[in-house]
Design a protein around this motif. Structure first.
Motif, PDB file in Angstrom:
ATOM      1  N   GLY A 171       0.576  -1.358  -0.271  1.00  0.00           N
ATOM      2  CA  GLY A 171      -0.078  -0.209  -0.314  1.00  0.00           C
ATOM      3  C   GLY A 171       0.897   1.077   0.057  1.00  0.00           C
ATOM      4  N   GLU A 172       2.004   1.622   1.009  1.00  0.00           N
ATOM      5  CA  GLU A 172       3.034   2.135   1.134  1.00  0.00           C
ATOM      6  C   GLU A 172       3.339   2.958  -0.530  1.00  0.00           C
ATOM      7  N   MET A 173       3.692   1.684  -1.247  1.00  0.00           N
ATOM      8  CA  MET A 173       4.282   1.677  -2.663  1.00  0.00           C
ATOM      9  C   MET A 173       3.028   2.228  -3.957  1.00  0.00           C
ATOM     10  N   ALA A 174       2.562   2.133  -2.941  1.00  0.00           N
ATOM     11  CA  ALA A 174       1.437   2.798  -4.264  1.00  0.00           C
ATOM     12  C   ALA A 174       0.855   4.014  -3.905  1.00  0.00           C
ATOM     13  N   GLU A 175       0.805   4.583  -2.633  1.00  0.00           N
ATOM     14  CA  GLU A 175       0.423   5.762  -2.365  1.00  0.00           C
ATOM     15  C   GLU A 175       1.709   5.958  -3.029  1.00  0.00           C
ATOM     16  N   TRP A 176       2.991   5.629  -2.750  1.00  0.00           N
ATOM     17  CA  TRP A 176       3.951   6.857  -2.895  1.00  0.00           C
ATOM     18  C   TRP A 176       4.169   7.307  -4.658  1.00  0.00           C
ATOM     19  N   TRP A 177       4.271   6.415  -5.154  1.00  0.00           N
ATOM     20  CA  TRP A 177       3.983   6.230  -6.535  1.00  0.00           C
ATOM     21  C   TRP A 177       3.909   7.096  -7.415  1.00  0.00           C
ATOM     22  N   PRO A 178       2.808   8.257  -7.303  1.00  0.00           N
ATOM     23  CA  PRO A 178       2.014   9.286  -7.908  1.00  0.00           C
ATOM     24  C   PRO A 178       2.891  10.539  -7.597  1.00  0.00           C
ATOM     25  N   PHE A 179       3.456  10.150  -6.779  1.00  0.00           N
ATOM     26  CA  PHE A 179       4.227  11.250  -6.099  1.00  0.00           C
ATOM     27  C   PHE A 179       5.887  11.473  -6.882  1.00  0.00           C
ATOM     28  N   ILE A 180       6.700  10.739  -7.509  1.00  0.00           N
ATOM     29  CA  ILE A 180       7.656  10.081  -7.697  1.00  0.00           C
ATOM     30  C   ILE A 180       8.311   9.876  -9.289  1.00  0.00           C
ATOM     31  N   PRO A 181       9.343  10.763  -9.536  1.00  0.00           N
ATOM     32  CA  PRO A 181       9.413  10.376 -11.212  1.00  0.00           C
ATOM     33  C   PRO A 181      10.496   9.343 -11.169  1.00  0.00           C
ATOM     34  N   PHE A 182      10.560   8.647 -10.407  1.00  0.00           N
ATOM     35  CA  PHE A 182      11.235   7.598 -10.829  1.00  0.00           C
ATOM     36  C   PHE A 182      11.317   6.330 -10.384  1.00  0.00           C
ATOM     37  N   ASP A 183      11.761   5.007 -10.453  1.00  0.00           N
ATOM     38  CA  ASP A 183      11.675   4.022  -9.738  1.00  0.00           C
ATOM     39  C   ASP A 183      11.577   4.178  -8.160  1.00  0.00           C
TER      40      ASP A 183
END
Length: 223
Positions: A171-183
């Motif tokens: 869930g934290e991966m999904a939460e953070w993903w929209p805010f970062i431009p990198f893997d």
């Protein structure tokens, strides 16, 4: 001070790759080998056996749309130990020559002693699900600025006494993903304070230097 544009922020990973590119005239095999070292996992690809990692350092399954890059278990264990020791000793030497403080962490560090940090460059980060909602972060490359941000990070990490250093949950991966431009790339940890006030994301290089900070609870929920 001029704010970095969204274009520059999104281009940062490309700039980092360009800096590591082989010299003109060298074989492209080195670049191909470098890319092959990045063991990328997406939804549906199971992680390998991680029994050599401590249980709390084993990430959960990768959710949809997220790209997660593994490194070897020994590095993950060792860098976690370095991070723990640095927090305990408040050792700013664990921070590298540059530091990106993404918006969640910037909000948290400001209330933990970093409100007036000299020589930081503002950056604008955008939630990809809400492109009109820009959020402010900071970039530091001056020793004094990084030291001040490091002290604020240590304050936040120890604000409730104890803390846990662990891997990201799905869930934290999904939460953070929209805010970062990198893997999402290891070595990377969540430093969760004992009472749950903060969930600080700490991204390190393979030598253990911290290069990026964020904080999950300060970000809006988008998933």
């Amino acid at each position: 001070m001029k704010t970095l544009s969204l274009l520059l922020f999104l281009a940062l990973p490309l700039l980092l790759v360009a800096c590591a590119a082989p010299e003109v005239g060298s074989s492209n095999e080195a670049a191909d080998e470098k890319e092959s070292d990045r063991d990328i996992y997406t939804k549906g690809r199971a992680f390998p056996d991680m029994s050599a990692r401590r249980p709390e350092l084993r990430p959960e399954a990768v959710p949809a749309r997220v790209r997660y890059v593994l490194v070897d278990d020994a590095t993950v264990n060792a860098v976690a130990d370095q991070l723990d020791a640095a927090i305990q000793a408040r050792d700013t030497a664990i921070f590298g020559d540059t530091l990106f403080v993404l918006p969640g962490a910037w909000d948290v560090l400001k209330v933990n002693g970093a409100r007036k940090v000299p020589d930081v460059t503002p950056i604008s980060a955008f939630d990809l699900n809400s492109p009109d909602a820009a959020r402010r972060g900071a970039f530091a490359s001056k020793t004094e600025a990084i030291a001040a941000l490091a002290e604020a990070f240590f304050n936040a990490a120890t604000s409730e006494g104890g803390y846990t250093i662990r891997a990201l949950r799905s869930g934290e991966m999904a939460e953070w993903w929209p805010f970062i431009p990198f893997d999402i790339e290891e070595p990377l940890y969540v430093v969760e304070t004992e009472g749950g006030r903060y969930r600080l994301i700490v991204s390190c290089n393979r030598e253990g230097e911290i290069g990026t900070l964020d904080e999950l609870k300060a970000l809006p929920v988008t998933y």
